[in-house]
Write a protein that holds these residues in place. Structure first.
Motif, PDB file in Angstrom:
ATOM      1  N   GLN A 118      38.359 -37.507 -10.093  1.00 61.26           N
ATOM      2  CA  GLN A 118      39.596 -38.279 -10.172  1.00 61.26           C
ATOM      3  C   GLN A 118      40.812 -37.353 -10.213  1.00 61.26           C
ATOM      4  N   LEU A 119      40.706 -36.266 -10.941  1.00 61.92           N
ATOM      5  CA  LEU A 119      41.795 -35.284 -10.980  1.00 61.92           C
ATOM      6  C   LEU A 119      42.073 -34.706  -9.586  1.00 61.92           C
ATOM      7  N   ILE A 120      41.024 -34.343  -8.893  1.00 69.88           N
ATOM      8  CA  ILE A 120      41.185 -33.748  -7.562  1.00 69.88           C
ATOM      9  C   ILE A 120      41.793 -34.755  -6.589  1.00 69.88           C
ATOM     10  N   VAL A 121      41.293 -35.988  -6.594  1.00 71.19           N
ATOM     11  CA  VAL A 121      41.834 -37.022  -5.705  1.00 71.19           C
ATOM     12  C   VAL A 121      43.281 -37.339  -6.087  1.00 71.19           C
ATOM     13  N   GLY A 122      43.570 -37.423  -7.379  1.00 70.92           N
ATOM     14  CA  GLY A 122      44.943 -37.681  -7.823  1.00 70.92           C
ATOM     15  C   GLY A 122      45.895 -36.590  -7.364  1.00 70.92           C
ATOM     16  N   LEU A 123      45.444 -35.343  -7.418  1.00 70.16           N
ATOM     17  CA  LEU A 123      46.278 -34.240  -6.937  1.00 70.16           C
ATOM     18  C   LEU A 123      46.511 -34.349  -5.432  1.00 70.16           C
ATOM     19  N   ALA A 124      45.483 -34.737  -4.699  1.00 72.75           N
ATOM     20  CA  ALA A 124      45.617 -34.873  -3.247  1.00 72.75           C
ATOM     21  C   ALA A 124      46.553 -36.020  -2.871  1.00 72.75           C
ATOM     22  N   ARG A 125      46.622 -37.041  -3.711  1.00 73.11           N
ATOM     23  CA  ARG A 125      47.423 -38.230  -3.406  1.00 73.11           C
ATOM     24  C   ARG A 125      48.783 -38.233  -4.088  1.00 73.11           C
ATOM     25  N   ARG A 126      49.203 -37.151  -4.690  1.00 72.19           N
ATOM     26  CA  ARG A 126      50.395 -37.224  -5.523  1.00 72.19           C
ATOM     27  C   ARG A 126      51.706 -37.135  -4.768  1.00 72.19           C
ATOM     28  N   GLY A 127      51.679 -37.300  -3.484  1.00 71.78           N
ATOM     29  CA  GLY A 127      52.916 -37.334  -2.711  1.00 71.78           C
ATOM     30  C   GLY A 127      53.733 -38.570  -3.053  1.00 71.78           C
ATOM     31  N   PRO A 128      54.980 -38.602  -2.647  1.00 74.06           N
ATOM     32  CA  PRO A 128      55.872 -39.697  -3.033  1.00 74.06           C
ATOM     33  C   PRO A 128      55.435 -41.070  -2.519  1.00 74.06           C
ATOM     34  N   THR A 129      54.714 -41.129  -1.410  1.00 73.40           N
ATOM     35  CA  THR A 129      54.336 -42.435  -0.878  1.00 73.40           C
ATOM     36  C   THR A 129      53.220 -43.091  -1.667  1.00 73.40           C
ATOM     37  N   LEU A 130      52.447 -42.318  -2.421  1.00 74.37           N
ATOM     38  CA  LEU A 130      51.377 -42.908  -3.227  1.00 74.37           C
ATOM     39  C   LEU A 130      51.673 -42.819  -4.719  1.00 74.37           C
ATOM     40  N   GLY A 131      52.930 -42.776  -5.065  1.00 74.96           N
ATOM     41  CA  GLY A 131      53.339 -42.973  -6.451  1.00 74.96           C
ATOM     42  C   GLY A 131      53.081 -41.839  -7.406  1.00 74.96           C
ATOM     43  N   LYS A 132      52.966 -40.625  -6.928  1.00 79.72           N
ATOM     44  CA  LYS A 132      52.769 -39.435  -7.754  1.00 79.72           C
ATOM     45  C   LYS A 132      51.432 -39.415  -8.486  1.00 79.72           C
ATOM     46  N   GLN A 133      50.752 -40.546  -8.641  1.00 80.69           N
ATOM     47  CA  GLN A 133      49.398 -40.603  -9.198  1.00 80.69           C
ATOM     48  C   GLN A 133      49.298 -40.153 -10.656  1.00 80.69           C
ATOM     49  N   TRP A 134      50.383 -40.242 -11.429  1.00 74.65           N
ATOM     50  CA  TRP A 134      50.317 -39.801 -12.823  1.00 74.65           C
ATOM     51  C   TRP A 134      49.266 -40.549 -13.638  1.00 74.65           C
ATOM     52  N   PRO A 135      49.149 -41.866 -13.524  1.00 75.15           N
ATOM     53  CA  PRO A 135      48.086 -42.524 -14.295  1.00 75.15           C
ATOM     54  C   PRO A 135      46.692 -42.027 -13.910  1.00 75.15           C
ATOM     55  N   THR A 136      46.477 -41.782 -12.617  1.00 72.52           N
ATOM     56  CA  THR A 136      45.181 -41.287 -12.166  1.00 72.52           C
ATOM     57  C   THR A 136      44.924 -39.880 -12.699  1.00 72.52           C
ATOM     58  N   LEU A 137      45.930 -39.029 -12.660  1.00 71.95           N
ATOM     59  CA  LEU A 137      45.769 -37.658 -13.160  1.00 71.95           C
ATOM     60  C   LEU A 137      45.484 -37.642 -14.661  1.00 71.95           C
ATOM     61  N   ILE A 138      46.217 -38.431 -15.418  1.00 63.62           N
ATOM     62  CA  ILE A 138      46.005 -38.493 -16.868  1.00 63.62           C
ATOM     63  C   ILE A 138      44.621 -39.061 -17.169  1.00 63.62           C
ATOM     64  N   SER A 139      44.261 -40.142 -16.478  1.00 66.60           N
ATOM     65  CA  SER A 139      42.961 -40.759 -16.688  1.00 66.60           C
ATOM     66  C   SER A 139      41.828 -39.802 -16.350  1.00 66.60           C
ATOM     67  N   GLY A 140      41.943 -39.088 -15.238  1.00 65.75           N
ATOM     68  CA  GLY A 140      40.908 -38.128 -14.857  1.00 65.75           C
ATOM     69  C   GLY A 140      40.762 -37.015 -15.882  1.00 65.75           C
ATOM     70  N   GLY A 141      41.890 -36.493 -16.350  1.00 65.93           N
ATOM     71  CA  GLY A 141      41.848 -35.440 -17.360  1.00 65.93           C
ATOM     72  C   GLY A 141      41.228 -35.919 -18.664  1.00 65.93           C
ATOM     73  N   LEU A 142      41.631 -37.115 -19.085  1.00 70.19           N
ATOM     74  CA  LEU A 142      41.064 -37.674 -20.316  1.00 70.19           C
ATOM     75  C   LEU A 142      39.572 -37.957 -20.158  1.00 70.19           C
ATOM     76  N   SER A 143      39.176 -38.474 -19.007  1.00 73.63           N
ATOM     77  CA  SER A 143      37.764 -38.745 -18.760  1.00 73.63           C
ATOM     78  C   SER A 143      36.945 -37.466 -18.885  1.00 73.63           C
ATOM     79  N   PHE A 144      37.451 -36.394 -18.300  1.00 75.69           N
ATOM     80  CA  PHE A 144      36.764 -35.104 -18.379  1.00 75.69           C
ATOM     81  C   PHE A 144      36.598 -34.668 -19.834  1.00 75.69           C
ATOM     82  N   LEU A 145      37.686 -34.715 -20.591  1.00 72.89           N
ATOM     83  CA  LEU A 145      37.651 -34.275 -21.985  1.00 72.89           C
ATOM     84  C   LEU A 145      36.794 -35.185 -22.866  1.00 72.89           C
ATOM     85  N   VAL A 146      36.947 -36.478 -22.688  1.00 75.81           N
ATOM     86  CA  VAL A 146      36.179 -37.434 -23.494  1.00 75.81           C
ATOM     87  C   VAL A 146      34.693 -37.324 -23.159  1.00 75.81           C
TER      88      VAL A 146
END
Length: 189
Positions: A118-146
């Protein structure tokens, strides 16, 4: 700041992702409610729910990878779907033998792997047209840690599966937030 130009995103791709994220979020929250009500014993209902949750991710990954152009992002999404399907089988086995520590370990391993994807996909999609993907990046990071925390908890005297409903609720909220962010970006264009 992302200095690379994001590939063009079609309206249908964006709309597809909005629907997918919203549906995935609602299903995760519904799953969390059902699992919280039924996991006290690893009976048939709880085991079925344990199998269903990663299958939701597997189907979501399949739909997601069909909506994006061919490339490394698409292959990673497909791989995540395959991993989720394998984890569904492993959770079914761990749940059937009634071992909460094994269930927590398998679920934790899946959370680590899917969080990384999820982190990798969020980084790939973080351009302005796909909304920067902050929720996806945070969720992926938290999922990894949890997930790593769940794996560590398998050695406790009596590991609890209560945390899985909390995990799914958080994931659902992040998916809904990502859908809302994409919809908001879409209306601004």
């Amino acid at each position: 700041m992302n200095t690379t130009a994001a590939p063009p995103v079609s309206t249908s791709e964006r709309s597809s992702l909005i629907r997918l994220y919203l549906t995935r979020g609602v299903l995760a929250i519904a799953w969390a409610i059902a699992f919280a009500a039924s996991h006290d014993t690893l009976d048939a209902i709880a085991v079925t729910l344990l199998v269903v949750y990663p299958l939701i991710d597997a189907v979501s990954s399949l739909l997601d990878q069909l909506a994006v152009p061919d490339g490394s992002e698409r292959r990673l999404i497909a791989l995540n779907g395959i991993v989720s399907a394998v984890i569904a089988v492993a959770l079914g086995f761990a749940g059937t033998v009634g071992n909460a520590a094994a269930v927590l370990g398998v679920f934790g391993s899946w959370a680590v792997l899917s969080g990384a994807a999820q982190l990798i996909v969020g980084l790939a999609r973080r351009g302005p047209t796909l909304g920067k993907q902050w929720p996806t990046l945070i969720s992926g990071g938290l999922s990894f840690l949890v997930g790593a925390t769940y794996i560590a908890q398998t050695t406790a005297d009596s590991p609890s599966l209560d945390v899985l409903a909390i995990y799914a609720t958080g994931g659902g909220i992040f998916f809904i937030a990502q859908a809302a962010l994409l919809a908001w970006k879409h209306t601004r264009r």
